[in-house]
Scaffold this active site. Structure first.
Site, PDB file in Angstrom:
ATOM      1  N   TRP A 113       0.819  -1.215   0.000  1.00 13.79           N
ATOM      2  CA  TRP A 113       0.000   0.000   0.000  1.00 13.79           C
ATOM      3  C   TRP A 113       0.852   1.264   0.000  1.00 13.79           C
ATOM      4  CZ3 TRP A 113      -4.414  -0.229  -2.044  1.00 13.79           C
ATOM      5  CH2 TRP A 113      -5.227  -1.357  -1.884  1.00 13.79           C
ATOM      6  N   ASP A 187      -1.848   6.571   6.295  1.00 11.63           N
ATOM      7  CA  ASP A 187      -2.941   5.784   5.717  1.00 11.63           C
ATOM      8  C   ASP A 187      -3.296   4.743   6.775  1.00 11.63           C
ATOM      9  OD1 ASP A 187      -4.537   3.924   4.477  1.00 11.63           O
ATOM     10  OD2 ASP A 187      -3.203   3.575   2.767  1.00 11.63           O
ATOM     11  N   LYS A 211     -12.762  -1.601   5.869  1.00 10.48           N
ATOM     12  CA  LYS A 211     -12.006  -2.569   6.665  1.00 10.48           C
ATOM     13  C   LYS A 211     -12.555  -2.598   8.091  1.00 10.48           C
ATOM     14  CE  LYS A 211      -9.555  -2.552   2.910  1.00 10.48           C
ATOM     15  NZ  LYS A 211      -8.297  -1.887   2.637  1.00 10.48           N
TER      16      LYS A 211
HETATM   17  C1  LIG Z   1      -7.829  -1.217   1.338  1.00  7.61           C
HETATM   18  C2  LIG Z   1      -6.741  -0.250   1.462  1.00  7.61           C
HETATM   19  C3  LIG Z   1      -6.608   0.848   0.596  1.00  7.61           C
HETATM   20  C4  LIG Z   1      -7.434   1.011  -0.666  1.00  7.61           C
HETATM   21  O1  LIG Z   1      -8.701   1.341  -0.476  1.00  7.61           O
HETATM   22  P1  LIG Z   1      -9.695   1.511  -1.717  1.00  7.61           P
HETATM   23  O2  LIG Z   1     -10.944   1.873  -1.016  1.00  7.61           O
HETATM   24  O3  LIG Z   1      -9.754   0.224  -2.454  1.00  7.61           O
HETATM   25  O4  LIG Z   1      -9.178   2.606  -2.559  1.00  7.61           O
HETATM   26  C5  LIG Z   1      -5.602   1.751   0.829  1.00  7.61           C
HETATM   27  N1  LIG Z   1      -4.740   1.589   1.850  1.00  7.61           N
HETATM   28  C6  LIG Z   1      -4.821   0.549   2.690  1.00  7.61           C
HETATM   29  C7  LIG Z   1      -3.858   0.418   3.793  1.00  7.61           C
HETATM   30  C8  LIG Z   1      -5.822  -0.407   2.517  1.00  7.61           C
HETATM   31  O5  LIG Z   1      -5.905  -1.452   3.354  1.00  7.61           O
END
Ligand SMILES: *Cc1c(COP(=O)(O)O)cnc(C)c1O
Length: 375
Positions: A113, A187, A211
């Protein structure tokens, strides 16, 4: 009826109580006093008093749960974590204007990521790797004192929980103590609300909701007020944090139903005792699973002990020819979506807030049973 345990990395399991309440309110939403309004939440105007009351409670509950200080704005956006990979540099790379060059940002690459975030940011700014653990296959968070931080960088980007590789920052770096004046951007998509956040070290945090907060389609951004108003001229208005903030996340129509479900998840979190109680539970769940892996000669996790994620636990069967049998048996035992990400292989158990301890206990029991029948 007992539902199977769903270990999906995202979209992920949502507490049954939340889904049941949403089902009961689907056709006719009752306000706090129980008065029915005649509409489902999906059918409401985002500017009507019914939805505004949902919105305001959701925001207030989140601020309370995550202990978000008043100088931070809470934005409910769309586009997911991937869109934020572009939206962040569009908004923050020019925090330190340099007339000759593009704004600069430094990235600590700890897995898939953060690597994606780096690659996207190169479109909008001078993005550089400050530290990376790629040569070790992303198995350890690089020690902050070794990071190569540039003086001109506007911000430093971390993915504080690498959903695919299974690494987590258990402490946020103090950039000032490292001699950097850059803002910290995190993030926190896949561990938001699983543990407290030290906001004194953060300038901006973003995360997709699917998540740990609720359904896909909602993106949470928490940003310190003084970082607003620095967007590049090419930044789309709907993605300009200042525009979003000054319109209470309603410059364009927000993802109303996803906000409502996230609000129900926040109320559920408060009933569980809040984020500190969740953290204790998450520590217990992760320990149970990692201990089972480490104590077996059948399963393996390669991440350094101090860098392991409490939320996403990738593991491998030492004999990978058993993978299909493992997954088939797991499904029969009511344990769903344990297949690892295609870039890593093996297995992955995502054990977010909504995964109860009993789910992890059932998984560990199944793993021991599977090992015993084959040895
Ligand atoms: C799932 C995830 C994303 C991406 O999210 P989207 O909604 O698919 O754009 C970004 N960063 C992390 C750490 C993730 O787990």
């Amino acid at each position: 009826m007992q539902r199977p345990y769903n270990f999906s990395a995202g979209p992920a399991t949502i507490p049954s109580e939340v889904l049941s309440q949403a089902a009961a309110e689907m056709l006719n939403w009752p306000d706090a006093t129980g008065r029915l309004c005649g509409m489902g939440v999906m059918e409401m105007s985002h500017r009507g008093k019914e939805f505004l009351s949902i919105y305001e409670k959701t925001e207030a509950d989140l601020r309370e749960l995550l202990n978000i200080p008043n100088q931070f704005k809470i934005l409910f956006m769309q586009g997911g974590g991937l869109a934020e990979n572009a939206i962040v540099p569009l908004n923050l790379s020019a925090l330190r204007p340099n007339p000759e060059t593009r704004g600069a940002a430094d990235f600590v690459v700890t897995g898939s990521w953060s690597k994606k975030s780096l690659d996207e940011a190169t479109k909008f700014c001078d993005a550089r790797v400050a530290a990376s653990d790629q040569i070790n296959g992303f198995t350890r968070i690089p020690e902050p004192s070794t990071w190569n931080l540039r003086e001109k960088a506007s911000y430093v980007h971390l993915c504080t929980n690498e959903t695919i590789n299974g690494l987590e920052f258990h402490q946020l770096p103090d950039l000032k103590a490292l001699g950097s004046a850059a803002e910290l951007v995190i993030d926190f998509s896949s561990h938001v609300a699983s543990r407290p956040v030290d906001w004194s070290r953060v300038g901006l945090a973003f995360g997709g909701a699917q998540k740990n907060l609720g359904p896909a389609g909602l993106t949470l951004v928490v940003v310190r007020e003084d970082l607003l108003g620095h967007a590049l001229p090419i930044c789309p208005s709907a993605f300009d944090y200042q525009m979003v903030a000054s319109n209470q996340s309603m410059y364009n129509t927000p993802p109303t139903y996803a906000i409502y479900i996230a609000g129900l998840v926040f109320q559920w979190l408060k009933r569980q005792g809040g984020v500190l109680a969740m953290e204790q539970q998450n520590i217990a769940k992760a320990k149970l699973l990692y201990d089972a892996i480490d104590q077996s000669s059948f399963y393996v996790n390669k991440v350094a002990l101090d860098s392991r994620s409490r939320m996403n636990v990738p593991f491998f069967l030492r004999d990978e020819s058993r993978n299909e049998a493992f997954l088939t048996g797991a499904k029969e035992a009511g344990l769903l979506q344990l297949k690892g990400h295609k870039s890593v292989g093996g297995m992955r158990a995502s054990i977010y807030n909504a995964m109860p301890l009993e789910g992890v206990q059932t998984l560990v029991q199944y793993m021991r049973e599977f090992e015993r029948t084959l040895s």
